[in-house]
Design a protein around this motif. Structure first.
Motif, PDB file in Angstrom:
ATOM      1  N   TRP A 214      59.557  77.162  41.706  1.00 11.76           N
ATOM      2  CA  TRP A 214      59.525  77.872  40.437  1.00 11.76           C
ATOM      3  C   TRP A 214      58.239  77.601  39.661  1.00 11.76           C
ATOM      4  O   TRP A 214      57.813  78.432  38.855  1.00 11.76           O
ATOM      5  N   MET A 215      57.631  76.463  39.897  1.00 14.83           N
ATOM      6  CA  MET A 215      56.460  76.049  39.124  1.00 14.83           C
ATOM      7  C   MET A 215      55.190  76.738  39.616  1.00 14.83           C
ATOM      8  O   MET A 215      54.919  76.785  40.815  1.00 14.83           O
ATOM      9  N   ASN A 216      54.420  77.233  38.654  1.00 14.45           N
ATOM     10  CA  ASN A 216      53.126  77.850  38.953  1.00 14.45           C
ATOM     11  C   ASN A 216      52.217  77.560  37.756  1.00 14.45           C
ATOM     12  O   ASN A 216      52.471  78.048  36.653  1.00 14.45           O
ATOM     13  N   ARG A 217      51.191  76.777  37.975  1.00 10.28           N
ATOM     14  CA  ARG A 217      50.328  76.382  36.859  1.00 10.28           C
ATOM     15  C   ARG A 217      49.624  77.566  36.219  1.00 10.28           C
ATOM     16  O   ARG A 217      49.131  77.461  35.092  1.00 10.28           O
ATOM     17  N   ARG A 218      49.568  78.688  36.913  1.00 10.95           N
ATOM     18  CA  ARG A 218      48.959  79.893  36.318  1.00 10.95           C
ATOM     19  C   ARG A 218      49.920  80.605  35.373  1.00 10.95           C
ATOM     20  O   ARG A 218      49.511  81.467  34.604  1.00 10.95           O
ATOM     21  N   VAL A 219      51.213  80.268  35.477  1.00 15.66           N
ATOM     22  CA  VAL A 219      52.215  80.863  34.587  1.00 15.66           C
ATOM     23  C   VAL A 219      52.569  79.818  33.528  1.00 15.66           C
ATOM     24  O   VAL A 219      53.417  78.956  33.729  1.00 15.66           O
TER      25      VAL A 219
ATOM     26  N   MET B 272      69.216  64.423  24.844  1.00 18.20           N
ATOM     27  CA  MET B 272      68.219  65.476  25.014  1.00 18.20           C
ATOM     28  C   MET B 272      66.854  64.933  24.609  1.00 18.20           C
ATOM     29  O   MET B 272      66.756  63.913  23.909  1.00 18.20           O
ATOM     30  N   CYS B 273      65.809  65.617  25.044  1.00 14.97           N
ATOM     31  CA  CYS B 273      64.436  65.240  24.693  1.00 14.97           C
ATOM     32  C   CYS B 273      63.693  66.481  24.216  1.00 14.97           C
ATOM     33  O   CYS B 273      63.573  67.454  24.965  1.00 14.97           O
ATOM     34  N   PRO B 274      63.203  66.497  22.984  1.00 11.53           N
ATOM     35  CA  PRO B 274      62.478  67.667  22.479  1.00 11.53           C
ATOM     36  C   PRO B 274      61.280  68.007  23.368  1.00 11.53           C
ATOM     37  O   PRO B 274      60.635  67.108  23.931  1.00 11.53           O
ATOM     38  N   PRO B 275      60.949  69.300  23.496  1.00 16.63           N
ATOM     39  CA  PRO B 275      59.904  69.736  24.424  1.00 16.63           C
ATOM     40  C   PRO B 275      58.490  69.680  23.842  1.00 16.63           C
ATOM     41  O   PRO B 275      57.660  70.562  24.104  1.00 16.63           O
ATOM     42  N   ARG B 276      58.179  68.638  23.085  1.00 19.10           N
ATOM     43  CA  ARG B 276      56.880  68.560  22.411  1.00 19.10           C
ATOM     44  C   ARG B 276      55.723  68.572  23.410  1.00 19.10           C
ATOM     45  O   ARG B 276      54.675  69.159  23.152  1.00 19.10           O
ATOM     46  N   PHE B 277      55.912  67.918  24.550  1.00 23.40           N
ATOM     47  CA  PHE B 277      54.842  67.842  25.553  1.00 23.40           C
ATOM     48  C   PHE B 277      55.207  68.591  26.836  1.00 23.40           C
ATOM     49  O   PHE B 277      54.584  68.378  27.882  1.00 23.40           O
ATOM     50  N   TYR B 278      56.224  69.457  26.756  1.00 25.12           N
ATOM     51  CA  TYR B 278      56.638  70.233  27.925  1.00 25.12           C
ATOM     52  C   TYR B 278      55.576  71.254  28.315  1.00 25.12           C
ATOM     53  O   TYR B 278      54.947  71.870  27.450  1.00 25.12           O
ATOM     54  N   GLY B 279      55.393  71.436  29.605  1.00 26.02           N
ATOM     55  CA  GLY B 279      54.465  72.444  30.107  1.00 26.02           C
ATOM     56  C   GLY B 279      54.462  72.424  31.627  1.00 26.02           C
ATOM     57  O   GLY B 279      55.001  71.514  32.262  1.00 26.02           O
ATOM     58  N   ILE B 280      53.837  73.423  32.210  1.00 24.48           N
ATOM     59  CA  ILE B 280      53.735  73.501  33.677  1.00 24.48           C
ATOM     60  C   ILE B 280      52.392  72.887  34.064  1.00 24.48           C
ATOM     61  O   ILE B 280      51.369  73.569  34.115  1.00 24.48           O
ATOM     62  N   GLU B 281      52.394  71.605  34.323  1.00 23.23           N
ATOM     63  CA  GLU B 281      51.154  70.877  34.593  1.00 23.23           C
ATOM     64  C   GLU B 281      50.957  70.542  36.060  1.00 23.23           C
ATOM     65  O   GLU B 281      49.904  70.040  36.455  1.00 23.23           O
ATOM     66  N   TYR B 282      51.979  70.779  36.887  1.00 23.68           N
ATOM     67  CA  TYR B 282      51.891  70.527  38.322  1.00 23.68           C
ATOM     68  C   TYR B 282      52.926  71.415  39.007  1.00 23.68           C
ATOM     69  O   TYR B 282      53.694  72.124  38.340  1.00 23.68           O
ATOM     70  N   GLU B 283      52.962  71.373  40.324  1.00 21.41           N
ATOM     71  CA  GLU B 283      53.880  72.225  41.082  1.00 21.41           C
ATOM     72  C   GLU B 283      54.638  71.367  42.096  1.00 21.41           C
ATOM     73  O   GLU B 283      54.069  70.952  43.104  1.00 21.41           O
ATOM     74  N   ILE B 284      55.909  71.107  41.810  1.00 23.01           N
ATOM     75  CA  ILE B 284      56.717  70.295  42.725  1.00 23.01           C
ATOM     76  C   ILE B 284      58.004  71.012  43.129  1.00 23.01           C
ATOM     77  O   ILE B 284      58.874  70.409  43.761  1.00 23.01           O
ATOM     78  N   ASN B 285      58.140  72.279  42.751  1.00 27.42           N
ATOM     79  CA  ASN B 285      59.236  73.110  43.262  1.00 27.42           C
ATOM     80  C   ASN B 285      58.768  74.563  43.252  1.00 27.42           C
ATOM     81  O   ASN B 285      57.740  74.886  42.640  1.00 27.42           O
TER      82      ASN B 285
END
Length: 282
Positions: free
Chosen positions: A24-29, A9-22
């Protein structure tokens, strides 16, 4: 002797919605970092509670999807077949994963240039057969190459709904002869293949598939999945499995859930080669 489940596993320290490649992704959300950390930790702790050994990959700034370790590649015995990501936004993850696997004793190999392959996101063993999703992220010809390289039977399955862009979003083997799946993610041929080849095939409704219930982690007879699938939970329990619902909504914003957040380093429980290897070493 049954081996201890071994998970990366990888901790989500830098997780975020920074681009849209599917879809489900929306940078406004935006994701909530604190909530994401709590949800990730709950999954981690649940796995530990089930007896799993969890390895941690160091997060890397600028690689927000590194948290989805399932896409690192595919493990078969001591071979790590590294992913060749379709989108440039994720291609920086490959050297990070390659380095970790090499340092932990795996032989690291890659698919040929131009052959897109997104690892355990699209390649899942059920018994001795590798079921392989293609179209949105991985290529059909790549999956044939993977089968030849590993010396296993591969059954390519075309994905037809972009919301279920990886096989692990709509299909989850739970035992060597059993799996859960969302029929609407596959074409008619793919559905017939699954129905013909898997003895116990549990159909998930469109509503419950939308809550990423198929993106589950299997540890023995326990199935960890996102909340919002009571019908599936009842069916699993009828078959002798324990459903473990968790809140993973922050990761669904990026198109992932429990399975995406984990990588089985020792092979999935539903893979016959893993069971045979365990028996041989026991």
């Amino acid at each position: 002797m049954v081996k201890t489940p071994w998970i990366l596993m990888c901790p989500p320290r830098f997780y975020g919605i920074e681009y849209e490649i599917n879809p489900w992704m929306n940078r406004r959300v935006k994701s909530d970092p604190d909530k994401a950390a709590r949800q990730w930790q709950a999954l981690h702790d649940a796995l530990i509670g089930l007896g799993a050994a969890v390895e941690l990959l160091e997060p890397v700034e600028g690689l927000p999807d590194l948290v989805f370790t399932a896409n690192a590649g595919l493990v078969y015995r001591d071979l790590f077949l590294s992913s060749r990501f379709r989108y440039g936004e994720r291609q920086g993850e490959t050297p990070v994963f390659d380095r970790w696997f090499a340092e932990h004793g795996f032989r690291v190999e890659h698919t040929p240039d131009g052959m897109h392959f997104e690892g355990a996101g699209d390649a899942l063993f059920c018994g001795e057969t590798l079921f392989a999703g293609y179209r949105f992220r991985s290529d059909a010809r790549t999956m044939s190459w993977v089968g030849d390289r590993l010396g296993v039977e591969v059954l390519p399955l075309e994905l037809v709904d972009p919301r279920y862009y990886h096989l692990d979003t709509c299909f989850c083997p739970i035992a060597p002869n059993a799996a859960i799946y969302f029929p609407g993610a596959f074409d008619e041929y793919g559905r017939s293949v699954l129905q013909d080849r898997i003895w116990t095939l549990i159909e998930v409704s469109a509503e419950e598939a939308f809550s990423f219930s198929c993106n589950a982690v299997v540890v023995g007879r326990s199935v960890l999945l996102n909340r919002g699938a009571p019908k599936l939970a009842r069916e699993l329990e009828r078959l002798g499995f324990a459903a473990v619902p968790l809140d993973l909504t922050e990761f669904i914003k990026a198109g992932g859930s429990a399975k995406c957040l984990t990588f089985r380093l020792d092979g999935e429980d539903a893979a016959s080669w893993r069971t045979a290897a365990s028996a041989a070493t026991g």
